[in-house]
Write a protein that holds these residues in place. Structure first.
Motif, short mmCIF file in Angstrom:
data_model
loop_
_atom_site.label_atom_id
_atom_site.label_comp_id
_atom_site.label_asym_id
_atom_site.label_seq_id
_atom_site.Cartn_x
_atom_site.Cartn_y
_atom_site.Cartn_z
N ASN A 32 -5.95 -9.85 15.22
CA ASN A 32 -4.63 -9.38 15.65
C ASN A 32 -4.38 -8.06 14.95
N SER A 33 -4.92 -6.99 15.54
CA SER A 33 -4.87 -5.69 14.88
C SER A 33 -3.44 -5.16 14.77
N GLY A 34 -2.58 -5.51 15.75
CA GLY A 34 -1.20 -5.05 15.70
C GLY A 34 -0.46 -5.62 14.50
N GLU A 35 -0.59 -6.96 14.30
CA GLU A 35 0.06 -7.57 13.14
C GLU A 35 -0.58 -7.07 11.85
N ALA A 36 -1.89 -6.85 11.88
CA ALA A 36 -2.58 -6.35 10.69
C ALA A 36 -1.99 -5.00 10.27
N ALA A 37 -1.83 -4.09 11.24
CA ALA A 37 -1.29 -2.77 10.92
C ALA A 37 0.13 -2.86 10.38
N GLU A 38 0.94 -3.77 10.93
CA GLU A 38 2.31 -3.95 10.45
C GLU A 38 2.30 -4.45 9.00
N LEU A 39 1.42 -5.41 8.71
CA LEU A 39 1.33 -5.92 7.34
C LEU A 39 0.85 -4.85 6.37
N PHE A 40 -0.12 -4.05 6.80
CA PHE A 40 -0.59 -2.96 5.94
C PHE A 40 0.55 -2.00 5.64
N ARG A 41 1.36 -1.71 6.65
CA ARG A 41 2.44 -0.75 6.44
C ARG A 41 3.48 -1.29 5.44
N THR A 42 3.88 -2.57 5.61
CA THR A 42 4.89 -3.10 4.70
C THR A 42 4.35 -3.16 3.27
N ALA A 43 3.08 -3.55 3.11
CA ALA A 43 2.50 -3.60 1.77
C ALA A 43 2.31 -2.19 1.20
N ALA A 44 1.92 -1.26 2.07
CA ALA A 44 1.75 0.13 1.63
C ALA A 44 3.06 0.71 1.13
N GLU A 45 4.14 0.42 1.84
CA GLU A 45 5.44 0.93 1.43
C GLU A 45 5.90 0.29 0.12
N GLN A 46 5.34 -0.89 -0.22
CA GLN A 46 5.63 -1.52 -1.50
C GLN A 46 4.75 -0.96 -2.62
N GLY A 47 3.79 -0.09 -2.25
CA GLY A 47 2.97 0.57 -3.26
C GLY A 47 1.59 -0.02 -3.46
N ASP A 48 1.15 -0.96 -2.59
CA ASP A 48 -0.17 -1.54 -2.74
C ASP A 48 -1.24 -0.55 -2.30
N ALA A 49 -2.13 -0.17 -3.22
CA ALA A 49 -3.11 0.89 -2.92
C ALA A 49 -4.10 0.47 -1.85
N GLY A 50 -4.55 -0.79 -1.87
CA GLY A 50 -5.48 -1.25 -0.84
C GLY A 50 -4.87 -1.17 0.54
N ALA A 51 -3.60 -1.56 0.64
CA ALA A 51 -2.91 -1.51 1.92
C ALA A 51 -2.69 -0.06 2.37
N GLN A 52 -2.44 0.83 1.42
CA GLN A 52 -2.26 2.24 1.77
C GLN A 52 -3.53 2.80 2.39
N ASN A 53 -4.67 2.44 1.81
CA ASN A 53 -5.94 2.90 2.36
C ASN A 53 -6.20 2.29 3.73
N SER A 54 -5.95 0.99 3.88
CA SER A 54 -6.19 0.32 5.17
C SER A 54 -5.24 0.84 6.24
#
Length: 572
Positions: free
Chosen positions: A435-457
């Motif tokens: 589910n690439s759409g949900e994956a991208a949404e999760l990456f964005r929320t985690a990235a905005e929280q400062g998670d470096a792995g999520a920012q890269n993904s």
């Protein structure tokens, strides 16, 4: 808490008083009037219309200053004094302050006094500093009034005169100057240059506090806590300490920590107390101002009488050496005591120690047992750690579906690492459907929280259009955020974009710098890219010998393109 009379004498950046309003999107700055340049420069400096751009603000202030604008000269001097949007240059700052003063600019007078007092741009001269503060004050400048009062109170460049100091503090305070309000409050509270009047002192502390002064907030909190000039009100005291703490003030953080430890103004909360205790301890001069051993003693007291939350916090202090020497064995023991009482965070922390052999023998199976207990009690970190063990078969059989279940539980609590881990599973269909759409949404929320792995993904998704619209410029933004946090993947991806002009201009030298940072962390793709740059002189001088070294390091990790590069070089 009783505070010393330490007053920071800081000139305030002022925007020009405009008679003609303009919008941020007006014509070229060079065609604007000096007043319009200053107006736009201040908006850029403060980020009123979006992102801050201090470099462009300084350029506009300089244009206005060179056209003879006194406010432009003052603002340029201020930026040069503090290194805002340019290199710090006290000597040039003083030149522009003097130009502003020649036109009667009172902010320039006040700032010139500050430079003279502190030896910025020339030798310190407290007598001349007092003279410029007085000139600014007599012309109605509130900062000058406060600073003149400070000089009179402490005899800086003049004889001590606390009575006259109070009169100038009052005039500054009545104009809304927070330093003046706080200093006037101090004088009224302790009877310096006037009769003691704690009730009026509290009223001035409150005025300063409501404008965001951390000194005012701390002093108001202290008075409310101890009933000085007002009725005791622990809840409101904590509210003001929290405001100061959230702005990074070590005094406010320490005071809030003590209240949380002792249950003043609310329930005892040692976990939140530890958070503020750590921030205060890391805050520069905090260790010189406060005895953090007192806080640690409170944690020990609670731990020894069997309070599980205090035992967990004490373990954390001992693990990271907060207020004491790090002691991993004692940390693990206190975590175990908390864990045995059913305290979820203690169970998770004990699991970490067991998984990594920190302060105890390594035992992955027992680690999983404690993660599972923490996870069942709703501990998000325990749920995420349990998910990771299940995903990789650490201390248990691999079970990707069960792993995803626990990642999702932790993600639903807002835990950033779990959002990243769940997104990664959804992107590749691990433990369930893709589910690439949900994956991208999760990456964005985690990235905005400062998670470096999520920012890269998230950068990867934006670059390739995975689960979202492609946007290479935004991808580079997220790669850069991850890179700055030390993510080797983010550093490599940022280097690749900079090398190839993807979503940004070609910056070969910067690309090499990021490749090197990732390569030195052992990241095989970056080692190959760095070798390629060194072989061909891309963004650096050619260095075939070093190139081979990096190709070898990458090849040893199984990188096929690095192996091919080595074979090619051997044939030459």
């Amino acid at each position: 808490m009783k505070r010393s009379f330490v007053t920071v004498i800081v000139p305030v950046l002022c925007a020009a008083v405009l008679t003609v309003l303009c919008t941020p999107g007006f014509v070229r700055a060079e065609d604007a009037s000096p007043g319009e340049m200053i107006f736009l420069g201040c908006r850029l400096l403060l980020g009123i219309d979006g992102e801050k751009n201090p470099e462009e603000a300084v350029r506009l202030f300089r244009l206005a200053a060179e056209q003879g604008s006194a406010n432009g000269q003052y603002n340029l001097g201020y930026c040069l004094q503090y290194g805002i949007g340019c290199e710090q240059n006290g000597e040039e700052a003083v030149i522009w302050f003097r130009k502003a003063v020649e036109q009667g600019n009172t902010n320039g007078m006040n700032s010139l006094g500050y430079c003279l007092q502190h030896g910025i741009g020339f030798e310190a001269n407290s007598e001349e500093a007092e003279m410029w503060y007085r000139r600014a004050a007599e012309r109605g400048n509130a900062s000058g009034m406060n600073n003149l009062g400070y000089c009179l109170q402490y005899g800086i460049g003049c004889e001590e005169n606390p009575e006259e100091a109070v009169s100038w503090y009052r005039r500054a305070a009545e104009q809304g100057n927070t330093y003046g309000q706080n200093n006037l409050g101090d004088c009224l509270r302790f009877g310096i240059g006037c009769e003691e009047n704690p009730e009026e002192a509290v009223s001035w502390y409150r005025k300063a506090a409501e404008q965001g002064s951390v000194d005012g907030q701390n002093n108001l909190g202290y008075c409310l806590l101890h009933g000085i000039g007002c009725e005791e009100n622990g809840e409101e005291a904590v509210l003001w300490y929290r405001k100061s703490a959230e702005r990074g003030d070590a005094a406010g953080q320490f005071s809030l920590c003590r209240c949380l430890q002792l249950g003043i103004g609310g329930e005892v909360n040692p976990n939140e107390a530890l958070k503020w205790y750590r921030r205060a301890a890391e805050g520069g001069d905090a260790g010189e101002r406060f005895d953090f051993g007192k806080c640690l003693n409170e944690f020990y007291k609670g731990a020894f009488i069997g309070k599980a939350d205090f035992q967990n916090v004490l373990g954390f202090c001992l693990e990271y050496g907060i207020g004491c020497e790090a002691n991993p064995e004692d940390a693990a023991r206190w975590y175990r005591r908390a864990a045995k009482q059913g305290y979820a965070q203690g169970q998770n922390n004990l699991g970490r120690c067991l998984q990594n052999g920190f302060g105890c023998e390594k035992d992955s199976k027992e680690a999983v047992k404690w993660y599972h207990r923490a996870a069942q009690k709703g501990c998000a970190e325990g749920q995420d750690n349990l998910g990771s063990c299940l995903l990789y078969g650490i201390g248990c059989l691999r079970d990707s579906e069960e792993a995803v279940k626990w990642f999702r539980k932790a993600a639903e609590q807002g835990y950033a690492p779990a959002r990243f881990h769940l997104g990664s599973c959804l992107e590749y269909g691990i433990g369930g459907d893709k589910n690439s759409g949900e994956a991208a949404e999760l990456f964005r929320t985690a990235a905005e929280q400062g998670d470096a792995g999520a920012q890269n993904s998230l950068g990867d998704c934006l670059l390739e259009g995975i689960g979202c619209e492609p946007n290479s410029e935004e991808a580079v933004t997220w790669f850069r955020k991850a890179a700055k946090q030390g993510s080797a993947q983010g550093q490599n991806n940022l280097g690749f974009c900079l090398q190839n002009g993807i979503g940004c201009k070609n910056e070969w030298e910067e690309a090499v710098r990021w490749y090197r940072e990732a390569a030195e962390q052992g990241y095989a793709p970056a080692q190959f890219h760095l070798g390629e740059c060194l072989e061909n002189g891309i963004g650096c001088e050619k260095n075939p010998k070093e190139a081979v070294m990096w190709y070898l390091k990458s090849a040893e990790q199984g990188n096929e393109v690095a192996k091919e590069a080595l074979q090619r070089l051997r044939k030459q």
